[in-house]
Design an enzyme around this catalytic site. Structure first.
Site, mmCIF file in Angstrom:
data_model
loop_
_atom_site.group_PDB
_atom_site.id
_atom_site.type_symbol
_atom_site.label_atom_id
_atom_site.label_comp_id
_atom_site.label_asym_id
_atom_site.label_seq_id
_atom_site.Cartn_x
_atom_site.Cartn_y
_atom_site.Cartn_z
ATOM 1 N N LYS A 110 -50.640 38.976 21.679
ATOM 2 C CA LYS A 110 -51.915 39.702 21.534
ATOM 3 C C LYS A 110 -53.058 38.698 21.441
ATOM 4 O O LYS A 110 -53.261 38.065 20.406
ATOM 5 C CB LYS A 110 -51.918 40.593 20.280
ATOM 6 N N THR A 149 -57.921 32.733 7.356
ATOM 7 C CA THR A 149 -57.038 32.767 6.185
ATOM 8 C C THR A 149 -56.932 34.196 5.656
ATOM 9 O O THR A 149 -55.852 34.634 5.242
ATOM 10 C CB THR A 149 -57.563 31.789 5.116
ATOM 11 N N GLU A 180 -51.248 29.565 11.048
ATOM 12 C CA GLU A 180 -52.128 28.403 11.244
ATOM 13 C C GLU A 180 -53.532 28.943 11.002
ATOM 14 O O GLU A 180 -54.044 29.733 11.791
ATOM 15 C CB GLU A 180 -51.936 27.864 12.656
ATOM 16 N N CYS A 214 -60.474 24.856 14.035
ATOM 17 C CA CYS A 214 -59.907 24.793 12.678
ATOM 18 C C CYS A 214 -59.753 23.349 12.214
ATOM 19 O O CYS A 214 -59.713 23.087 11.023
ATOM 20 C CB CYS A 214 -58.586 25.539 12.622
ATOM 21 N N GLU A 224 -65.448 27.639 5.424
ATOM 22 C CA GLU A 224 -65.299 27.273 6.828
ATOM 23 C C GLU A 224 -66.419 27.945 7.618
ATOM 24 O O GLU A 224 -66.451 29.166 7.753
ATOM 25 C CB GLU A 224 -63.932 27.739 7.355
HETATM 26 P P1 TAP Z 1 -59.358 36.703 12.851
HETATM 27 O O1 TAP Z 1 -59.982 37.983 12.470
HETATM 28 O O2 TAP Z 1 -58.394 36.062 11.933
HETATM 29 O O3 TAP Z 1 -58.654 36.971 14.294
HETATM 30 C C1 TAP Z 1 -57.590 36.205 14.831
HETATM 31 C C2 TAP Z 1 -56.625 37.130 15.573
HETATM 32 O O4 TAP Z 1 -56.071 38.066 14.649
HETATM 33 C C3 TAP Z 1 -57.287 37.976 16.667
HETATM 34 O O5 TAP Z 1 -56.378 38.160 17.725
HETATM 35 C C4 TAP Z 1 -57.552 39.293 15.935
HETATM 36 O O6 TAP Z 1 -57.685 40.381 16.818
HETATM 37 C C5 TAP Z 1 -56.292 39.403 15.108
HETATM 38 N N1 TAP Z 1 -56.408 40.287 13.948
HETATM 39 C C6 TAP Z 1 -57.528 40.659 13.262
HETATM 40 N N2 TAP Z 1 -57.218 41.499 12.263
HETATM 41 C C7 TAP Z 1 -55.870 41.671 12.294
HETATM 42 C C8 TAP Z 1 -54.937 42.422 11.514
HETATM 43 N N3 TAP Z 1 -55.338 43.175 10.483
HETATM 44 N N4 TAP Z 1 -53.640 42.367 11.829
HETATM 45 C C9 TAP Z 1 -53.196 41.607 12.848
HETATM 46 N N5 TAP Z 1 -54.029 40.875 13.633
HETATM 47 C C10 TAP Z 1 -55.346 40.890 13.357
HETATM 48 O O7 TAP Z 1 -60.444 35.653 13.188
HETATM 49 P P2 TAP Z 1 -61.896 35.941 13.809
HETATM 50 O O8 TAP Z 1 -62.511 37.210 13.365
HETATM 51 O O9 TAP Z 1 -61.703 35.809 15.231
HETATM 52 O O10 TAP Z 1 -62.733 34.781 13.139
HETATM 53 C C11 TAP Z 1 -63.150 34.881 11.779
HETATM 54 C C12 TAP Z 1 -63.077 33.533 11.122
HETATM 55 O O11 TAP Z 1 -61.715 33.085 11.136
HETATM 56 C C13 TAP Z 1 -63.822 32.429 11.850
HETATM 57 O O12 TAP Z 1 -65.161 32.433 11.556
HETATM 58 C C14 TAP Z 1 -63.081 31.222 11.361
HETATM 59 O O13 TAP Z 1 -63.532 30.858 10.093
HETATM 60 C C15 TAP Z 1 -61.655 31.696 11.277
HETATM 61 N N6 TAP Z 1 -60.870 31.380 12.506
HETATM 62 C C16 TAP Z 1 -59.980 30.388 12.409
HETATM 63 C C17 TAP Z 1 -59.263 30.050 13.541
HETATM 64 C C18 TAP Z 1 -58.260 28.970 13.449
HETATM 65 S S1 TAP Z 1 -57.851 28.190 14.791
HETATM 66 N N7 TAP Z 1 -57.682 28.666 12.336
HETATM 67 C C19 TAP Z 1 -59.440 30.703 14.739
HETATM 68 C C20 TAP Z 1 -60.361 31.752 14.776
HETATM 69 C C21 TAP Z 1 -61.053 32.065 13.634
HETATM 70 P P3 TAP Z 1 -59.113 40.863 17.402
HETATM 71 O O14 TAP Z 1 -60.067 39.757 17.193
HETATM 72 O O15 TAP Z 1 -58.806 41.133 18.818
HETATM 73 O O16 TAP Z 1 -59.475 42.099 16.643
#
Ligand code: TAP
Length: 453
Positions: free
Chosen positions: A155, A210, A230, A264, A356
């Site tokens: 996904k 996180t 991760e 990250c 972050e």
């Molecule tokens: P998340 O909300 O954590 O999204 C990451 C993945 O998880 C996406 O595919 C998202 O889907 C999915 N997801 C969201 N809610 C979920 C749930 N309840 N159950 C299962 N999967 C779920 O990250 P984001 O909104 O993209 O970013 C928010 C913050 O997270 C960033 O600002 C940053 O601080 C951090 N972040 C960290 C990383 C790494 S590499 N560590 C990467 C991205 C973000 P959808 O987005 O399609 O809804």
């Protein structure tokens, strides 16, 4: 199907593509396909599975420019970076093509016979990935998962699903059997959640925030799913006064502003020994002001836009003029632009130093001595990556052993390689990706004992 999803290009704010948007039914159907494909895929001989992974790598390499342009446009990343990431995808599949024939076990002496261990695949694995490095982070999971004989449901983030969809097609053309690699595009709150709860999914490998990671660990507990996480980071780039200061300052910007800070591993806390603070800041200013921010498809661009307007608002909320010491440039007009920004001098207790930001904002924090540098580096809930700059080899090792983080580099800012394990301490997650260690997280050890009496 939950209708359709408009995928936006962050550099132009225009719709790049419209794709079908899945829901719980699509996840269930993909899991059923993966489950049906599993017995035959795990029975493919190790040599033949290796050949198929090599063919997949060749097919992606053949289409490298197509993948790279799509990734650059969808994620808003510089085309040079996108080519590097797709190159890494190719390398990951080639590296793990070596794994099926090397999944070795142990032979253990026992009374009245002999015991051996074998590494068995888990079954159907769910992969949930973010938008910052869409395909390459997926590949870190797909490579070891497929090599070990699992089938997968991937996904991607809704913001960046296009290269995952392209990969699904290319994998079929390369000869991967139907149902081995399935992609479902849809929201995390429904599709991701269903994968986490689905009784036929044996493991979830997740990269993202996180907060969502903690929910996944809770959701997976009901079915005792294996989970690797991760998560976020707030890594320290520790610069001692005896370091090559010009070099440390010249490369510090891209270690936090690369991928517009949406990384990250971003070394977003730059800790500088107080006696070298002013000299370091002077060199840093030149390097930040020289950063080329602009059109991701321009070959000279070093930093693109942020992923979305909402994310730009979050990033901006961390910046106040009082602390802004250096500000680079960014284009005007359409696009989610934000200039590279350095806040200094900062305390490690400031909000921008603790959370972050996931954007192009660095905090420079002075320290007195080695003990304080270590204390500051560890004063964070995260522990993903970091760097140490010094010409004193013994100190480099002392500090490296004391910093609570999963990957560290000495006199460089590179910590992600195909061949070495990558993952976090503390709230940066658990489990390791890449290198030989990733395979441990996609296999179970089975002990078979044989009575000889
Ligand atoms: P998340 O909300 O954590 O999204 C990451 C993945 O998880 C996406 O595919 C998202 O889907 C999915 N997801 C969201 N809610 C979920 C749930 N309840 N159950 C299962 N999967 C779920 O990250 P984001 O909104 O993209 O970013 C928010 C913050 O997270 C960033 O600002 C940053 O601080 C951090 N972040 C960290 C990383 C790494 S590499 N560590 C990467 C991205 C973000 P959808 O987005 O399609 O809804």
């Amino acid at each position: 199907m939950e209708g359709s999803l408009q995928v936006v290009e962050p550099a132009t704010e225009r719709v790049l593509d419209t794709v079908p948007r899945g829901g719980v039914d699509e996840v269930d159907a993909a899991v059923a396909r993966a489950r049906a494909a599993y017995p035959a895929w795990r029975a493919v001989s190790p040599g033949d599975r290796a050949t198929l992974l090599r063919k997949l790598a060749d097919a992606i390499e053949h289409d490298l420019e197509g993948f790279a342009v799509l990734e650059a446009r969808n994620a808003g990343k510089p085309i040079g970076d996108a080519r590097g990431e797709i190159g890494m995808v190719v390398d990951v599949f080639r590296y793990y093509a070596g794994a099926p024939e090397r999944l070795l076990g142990d032979t253990i002496p026992m009374a009245g016979g002999l015991a051996v261990t074998v590494r068995e695949p888990l079954g159907v694995v769910g992969l949930i990935v973010p938008w910052n490095f869409p395909l390459v982070i997926a590949a870190w999971k797909l490579g070891p998962a497929l090599a070990a004989g699992n089938t997968v449901v991937l996904k991607p983030a809704e913001l960046t699903p296009l290269t995952a969809l392209r990969l699904e097609r290319v994998a079929l053309e390369a000869g991967l059997p139907e149902g081995v690699l399935n992609v479902v595009v849809g929201p995390g709150s429904t599709c991701g959640q269903r994968l986490v709860e689905h009784p036929d999914v044996a493991k979830i490998a997740f990269t993202g925030s996180t907060e969502v990671g903690a929910g996944i660990a809770r959701g997976a507990a009901d079915t005792i799913k294996r989970v690797t996480l991760e998560l976020g980071g707030k890594s320290a780039n520790i610069v001692f006064a005896d370091a090559d200061l010009e070099q440390a300052a010249a490369v510090a910007p891209l270690a936090v502003f690369g991928n517009a800070g949406q990384d990250c591993c971003a070394r977003s806390r730059i800790l500088v020994e107080r006696s070298a603070f002013d000299r370091f800041m002077e060199s840093l200013e030149d390097a930040v002001e020289g950063l080329r921010v602009g059109d991701p498809l321009d070959e000279d661009t070093q930093m693109g836009p942020l992923i979305s307007v909402a994310h730009r608002e979050t990033v901006a909320s961390f910046v106040d003029d009082r602390h802004t010491a250096i500000r680079g440039t960014a284009p005007d007009g359409p696009g989610f632009w934000y200039p590279p920004t350095v806040l200094a001098p900062m305390s490690n207790d400031d909000r921008a130093s603790r959370e972050e930001i996931f954007g192009p904002v660095a905090c420079v924090i002075p320290f007195r001595d080695e003990a304080e540098a270590i204390a500051l580096a560890n004063d964070t809930p995260y522990g993903l990556s970091g760097s140490i700059w010094t010409r004193d080899g013994a100190r480099a090792i002392r500090v490296a052993r004391a910093v609570e983080t999963g990957v560290l580099s000495i006199n460089s800012n590179t910590s992600v390689r195909v061949t070495t394990p990558f993952g976090g301490f503390k709230q940066s997650g658990y489990g390791r990706e890449l290198g030989p260690h990733a395979l441990d997280h996609y296999t179970e050890v089975k002990t078979i004992s044989w009575a000889t009496g």
